[in-house]
Design a protein around this motif. Structure first.
Motif, PDB file in Angstrom:
ATOM      1  N   ASN A  34       0.929  -1.307  -0.139  1.00 59.97           N
ATOM      2  CA  ASN A  34       0.085   0.160   0.108  1.00 59.97           C
ATOM      3  C   ASN A  34       0.915   1.279   0.039  1.00 59.97           C
ATOM      4  O   ASN A  34       1.936   1.209   0.360  1.00 59.97           O
ATOM      5  N   ARG A  35       0.375   2.382  -0.376  1.00 59.87           N
ATOM      6  CA  ARG A  35       1.031   3.642  -0.351  1.00 59.87           C
ATOM      7  C   ARG A  35       0.635   4.339   1.326  1.00 59.87           C
ATOM      8  O   ARG A  35      -0.329   4.047   1.770  1.00 59.87           O
ATOM      9  N   VAL A  36       2.108   4.577   1.733  1.00 56.25           N
ATOM     10  CA  VAL A  36       1.977   5.234   3.177  1.00 56.25           C
ATOM     11  C   VAL A  36       2.425   6.622   3.109  1.00 56.25           C
ATOM     12  O   VAL A  36       3.034   6.869   2.340  1.00 56.25           O
ATOM     13  N   HIS A  37       2.329   7.437   4.296  1.00 60.21           N
ATOM     14  CA  HIS A  37       2.736   8.643   4.513  1.00 60.21           C
ATOM     15  C   HIS A  37       4.021   8.576   4.959  1.00 60.21           C
ATOM     16  O   HIS A  37       4.558   7.816   5.780  1.00 60.21           O
ATOM     17  N   VAL A  38       4.835   9.421   4.310  1.00 60.54           N
ATOM     18  CA  VAL A  38       6.316   9.529   4.635  1.00 60.54           C
ATOM     19  C   VAL A  38       6.994  10.719   4.793  1.00 60.54           C
ATOM     20  O   VAL A  38       6.395  11.627   3.864  1.00 60.54           O
ATOM     21  N   VAL A  39       7.602  10.949   5.772  1.00 58.62           N
ATOM     22  CA  VAL A  39       8.324  12.425   5.875  1.00 58.62           C
ATOM     23  C   VAL A  39       9.799  12.214   5.545  1.00 58.62           C
ATOM     24  O   VAL A  39      10.565  11.651   6.085  1.00 58.62           O
ATOM     25  N   ALA A  40       9.988  13.074   4.328  1.00 61.94           N
ATOM     26  CA  ALA A  40      11.544  13.257   4.113  1.00 61.94           C
ATOM     27  C   ALA A  40      12.025  14.385   3.940  1.00 61.94           C
ATOM     28  O   ALA A  40      11.127  15.414   4.129  1.00 61.94           O
ATOM     29  N   SER A  41      13.250  14.870   4.058  1.00 67.67           N
ATOM     30  CA  SER A  41      13.788  16.059   3.939  1.00 67.67           C
ATOM     31  C   SER A  41      15.222  16.238   2.989  1.00 67.67           C
ATOM     32  O   SER A  41      15.927  15.335   3.054  1.00 67.67           O
ATOM     33  N   ASP A  42      14.995  16.999   2.107  1.00 70.69           N
ATOM     34  CA  ASP A  42      16.247  17.545   1.361  1.00 70.69           C
ATOM     35  C   ASP A  42      16.621  19.047   1.778  1.00 70.69           C
ATOM     36  O   ASP A  42      17.030  19.947   0.991  1.00 70.69           O
ATOM     37  N   GLY A  43      16.491  19.391   2.868  1.00 70.51           N
ATOM     38  CA  GLY A  43      16.803  20.664   3.414  1.00 70.51           C
ATOM     39  C   GLY A  43      15.168  21.218   3.813  1.00 70.51           C
ATOM     40  O   GLY A  43      15.010  22.205   4.823  1.00 70.51           O
ATOM     41  N   ALA A  44      14.209  21.004   3.272  1.00 68.00           N
ATOM     42  CA  ALA A  44      12.874  21.155   3.688  1.00 68.00           C
ATOM     43  C   ALA A  44      12.047  19.804   3.789  1.00 68.00           C
ATOM     44  O   ALA A  44      12.209  19.042   3.169  1.00 68.00           O
ATOM     45  N   ARG A  45      11.205  19.896   4.746  1.00 57.74           N
ATOM     46  CA  ARG A  45      10.611  18.579   5.131  1.00 57.74           C
ATOM     47  C   ARG A  45       9.294  18.359   4.208  1.00 57.74           C
ATOM     48  O   ARG A  45       8.438  19.482   3.951  1.00 57.74           O
ATOM     49  N   ARG A  46       8.999  17.231   3.337  1.00 56.04           N
ATOM     50  CA  ARG A  46       7.667  17.025   2.795  1.00 56.04           C
ATOM     51  C   ARG A  46       7.124  15.899   3.166  1.00 56.04           C
ATOM     52  O   ARG A  46       7.825  14.932   3.658  1.00 56.04           O
ATOM     53  N   LEU A  47       5.888  15.842   3.259  1.00 54.74           N
ATOM     54  CA  LEU A  47       4.815  14.643   3.555  1.00 54.74           C
ATOM     55  C   LEU A  47       4.319  14.153   2.267  1.00 54.74           C
ATOM     56  O   LEU A  47       3.754  14.772   1.328  1.00 54.74           O
ATOM     57  N   SER A  48       4.842  12.910   1.705  1.00 53.48           N
ATOM     58  CA  SER A  48       4.482  12.304   0.539  1.00 53.48           C
ATOM     59  C   SER A  48       4.108  10.920   0.820  1.00 53.48           C
ATOM     60  O   SER A  48       3.984  10.333   1.765  1.00 53.48           O
ATOM     61  N   ALA A  49       3.636  10.486  -0.355  1.00 52.27           N
ATOM     62  CA  ALA A  49       3.154   9.059  -0.454  1.00 52.27           C
ATOM     63  C   ALA A  49       4.313   7.947  -1.155  1.00 52.27           C
ATOM     64  O   ALA A  49       4.808   8.553  -2.113  1.00 52.27           O
ATOM     65  N   MET A  50       4.407   6.796  -0.489  1.00 59.01           N
ATOM     66  CA  MET A  50       5.634   5.939  -1.105  1.00 59.01           C
ATOM     67  C   MET A  50       4.929   4.566  -1.048  1.00 59.01           C
ATOM     68  O   MET A  50       4.006   4.258   0.099  1.00 59.01           O
ATOM     69  N   ARG A  51       5.217   3.778  -1.699  1.00 56.44           N
ATOM     70  CA  ARG A  51       4.928   2.281  -1.725  1.00 56.44           C
ATOM     71  C   ARG A  51       5.597   1.733  -0.482  1.00 56.44           C
ATOM     72  O   ARG A  51       6.646   1.802  -0.220  1.00 56.44           O
ATOM     73  N   TRP A  52       4.860   1.028   0.451  1.00 58.18           N
ATOM     74  CA  TRP A  52       5.544   0.490   1.429  1.00 58.18           C
ATOM     75  C   TRP A  52       6.084  -1.046   1.034  1.00 58.18           C
ATOM     76  O   TRP A  52       5.150  -2.113   0.813  1.00 58.18           O
ATOM     77  N   GLY A  53       7.209  -1.069   0.718  1.00 56.44           N
ATOM     78  CA  GLY A  53       7.852  -2.286   0.278  1.00 56.44           C
ATOM     79  C   GLY A  53       9.072  -1.764  -0.639  1.00 56.44           C
ATOM     80  O   GLY A  53       8.741  -1.243  -1.743  1.00 56.44           O
ATOM     81  N   PHE A  54      10.239  -1.673   0.032  1.00 53.83           N
ATOM     82  CA  PHE A  54      11.507  -0.868  -0.722  1.00 53.83           C
ATOM     83  C   PHE A  54      12.128  -1.902  -1.792  1.00 53.83           C
ATOM     84  O   PHE A  54      11.878  -3.052  -1.479  1.00 53.83           O
ATOM     85  N   LEU A  55      12.331  -1.240  -2.866  1.00 54.02           N
ATOM     86  CA  LEU A  55      12.708  -2.118  -4.189  1.00 54.02           C
ATOM     87  C   LEU A  55      14.074  -1.545  -4.493  1.00 54.02           C
ATOM     88  O   LEU A  55      14.533  -0.508  -4.872  1.00 54.02           O
ATOM     89  N   PRO A  56      15.095  -2.572  -4.305  1.00 54.32           N
ATOM     90  CA  PRO A  56      16.397  -2.562  -4.746  1.00 54.32           C
ATOM     91  C   PRO A  56      16.409  -1.953  -6.183  1.00 54.32           C
ATOM     92  O   PRO A  56      15.773  -2.549  -7.048  1.00 54.32           O
ATOM     93  N   ASN A  57      17.513  -1.335  -6.515  1.00 57.12           N
ATOM     94  CA  ASN A  57      17.519  -0.734  -7.818  1.00 57.12           C
ATOM     95  C   ASN A  57      17.793  -1.874  -8.806  1.00 57.12           C
ATOM     96  O   ASN A  57      17.677  -1.775  -9.908  1.00 57.12           O
ATOM     97  N   TRP A  58      18.164  -3.153  -8.565  1.00 57.59           N
ATOM     98  CA  TRP A  58      18.341  -4.259  -9.381  1.00 57.59           C
ATOM     99  C   TRP A  58      17.286  -4.970  -9.796  1.00 57.59           C
ATOM    100  O   TRP A  58      17.275  -6.107 -10.480  1.00 57.59           O
ATOM    101  N   TYR A  59      16.004  -4.663  -9.009  1.00 57.18           N
ATOM    102  CA  TYR A  59      14.829  -5.477  -9.352  1.00 57.18           C
ATOM    103  C   TYR A  59      14.390  -4.895 -10.824  1.00 57.18           C
ATOM    104  O   TYR A  59      14.126  -3.778 -10.873  1.00 57.18           O
ATOM    105  N   LYS A  60      13.886  -5.867 -11.635  1.00 56.04           N
ATOM    106  CA  LYS A  60      13.542  -5.585 -12.868  1.00 56.04           C
ATOM    107  C   LYS A  60      11.992  -5.491 -12.899  1.00 56.04           C
ATOM    108  O   LYS A  60      11.361  -4.851 -13.745  1.00 56.04           O
ATOM    109  N   ALA A  61      11.465  -6.113 -11.804  1.00 49.42           N
ATOM    110  CA  ALA A  61       9.696  -6.029 -11.652  1.00 49.42           C
ATOM    111  C   ALA A  61       9.457  -5.868 -10.188  1.00 49.42           C
ATOM    112  O   ALA A  61      10.584  -6.047  -9.349  1.00 49.42           O
ATOM    113  N   GLU A  62       8.417  -5.294  -9.698  1.00 53.67           N
ATOM    114  CA  GLU A  62       7.950  -5.086  -8.148  1.00 53.67           C
ATOM    115  C   GLU A  62       8.038  -6.542  -7.417  1.00 53.67           C
ATOM    116  O   GLU A  62       8.384  -6.387  -6.283  1.00 53.67           O
ATOM    117  N   ASN A  63       7.758  -7.550  -8.273  1.00 52.49           N
ATOM    118  CA  ASN A  63       7.775  -8.841  -7.554  1.00 52.49           C
ATOM    119  C   ASN A  63       9.021  -9.891  -7.995  1.00 52.49           C
ATOM    120  O   ASN A  63       9.099 -10.994  -7.923  1.00 52.49           O
TER     121      ASN A  63
END
Length: 220
Positions: free
Chosen positions: A38-67
């Motif tokens: 599911n999409r979850v609420h996430v707070v991240a910062s690049d100097g300014a904080r942003r509340l955004s949506a992210m997929r709960w399930g980290f995908l390494p960059n070498w995954y060719k597909a979500e599964n």
């Protein structure tokens, strides 16, 4: 371990709490049964904080597909700096994942899964430590995982793992706004920080919904 959570705080209250600019595509709240992928609420910062949506399930960059590999909803604090899937994110892409509470399970003598709802003892929302990264080139997607650690003695009665809970005074350090040293935060919360109660087994279904999911269950 954190495999299911509840998020009930309104978007404006969440943004104000973290002093973060809210995005336009935040997941609907309240949601008493937030599940992996599911999409979850996430707070991240690049100097300014942003509340955004992210997929709960980290995908390494070498995954060719979500599964293309294991579903990485959690990252162990003890190995996060060494695991190829997580180490770059642990260094440069840390986040906070707000929740009202999360679920954990024990088993009875017959092997039935018995759900528990776990929240802060003071009633405040949780700010769970997380890591994130954008996956994919054609249709980039922001993904995240909850950082977990060995459970404190009280929580160990329910499960041997628990999310890393970041205190408000440490949010800036975890988000990389206050210099280096975030590794010291990846420890278990004090024994009295969390409370829990049994809830109905209906939450075992990822299709279950409604505030009754977190209601205390009368058990003898």
């Amino acid at each position: 371990m954190c495999g299911r959570m509840a998020v009930t705080l309104p978007h404006d209250a969440m943004a104000q709490m973290f002093q973060a600019a809210p995005g336009n595509d935040l997941p609907e709240v309240p949601n008493y049964n937030v599940c992996p992928t599911n999409r979850v609420h996430v707070v991240a910062s690049d100097g300014a904080r942003r509340l955004s949506a992210m997929r709960w399930g980290f995908l390494p960059n070498w995954y060719k597909a979500e599964n293309d590999g294991p579903l990485l909803i959690n990252a162990r604090a003890e190995t996060i700096a060494q695991k190829p899937a997580f180490r770059d994110a642990a260094r440069a892409r840390r986040c906070l994942i707000p929740a009202s509470g999360f679920y954990e399970w024990t088993k009875d003598a017959e092997g039935n899964r018995l759900p528990w709802y776990i929240a802060r003892a003071d009633g405040a929302p949780l700010a769970m430590a997380g890591i994130w990264q954008v996956w994919g080139n054609d249709d980039p997607m922001a993904t995240c995982a909850v950082v977990t650690t060995a459970a404190n003695p009280a929580m160990a009665e329910i499960h041997h793992r628990m999310p890393v809970i970041v205190a408000p005074e440490d949010w800036a350090l975890w988000l990389g706004e206050a210099g280096h040293g975030a590794a010291v935060l990846m420890t278990a919360a004090p024994d009295d920080a969390l409370i829990w109660h049994r809830v109905d087994r209906s939450v075992n279904s990822n299709r279950a919904a409604g505030p009754e999911l977190i209601d205390p269950l009368d058990v003898e």
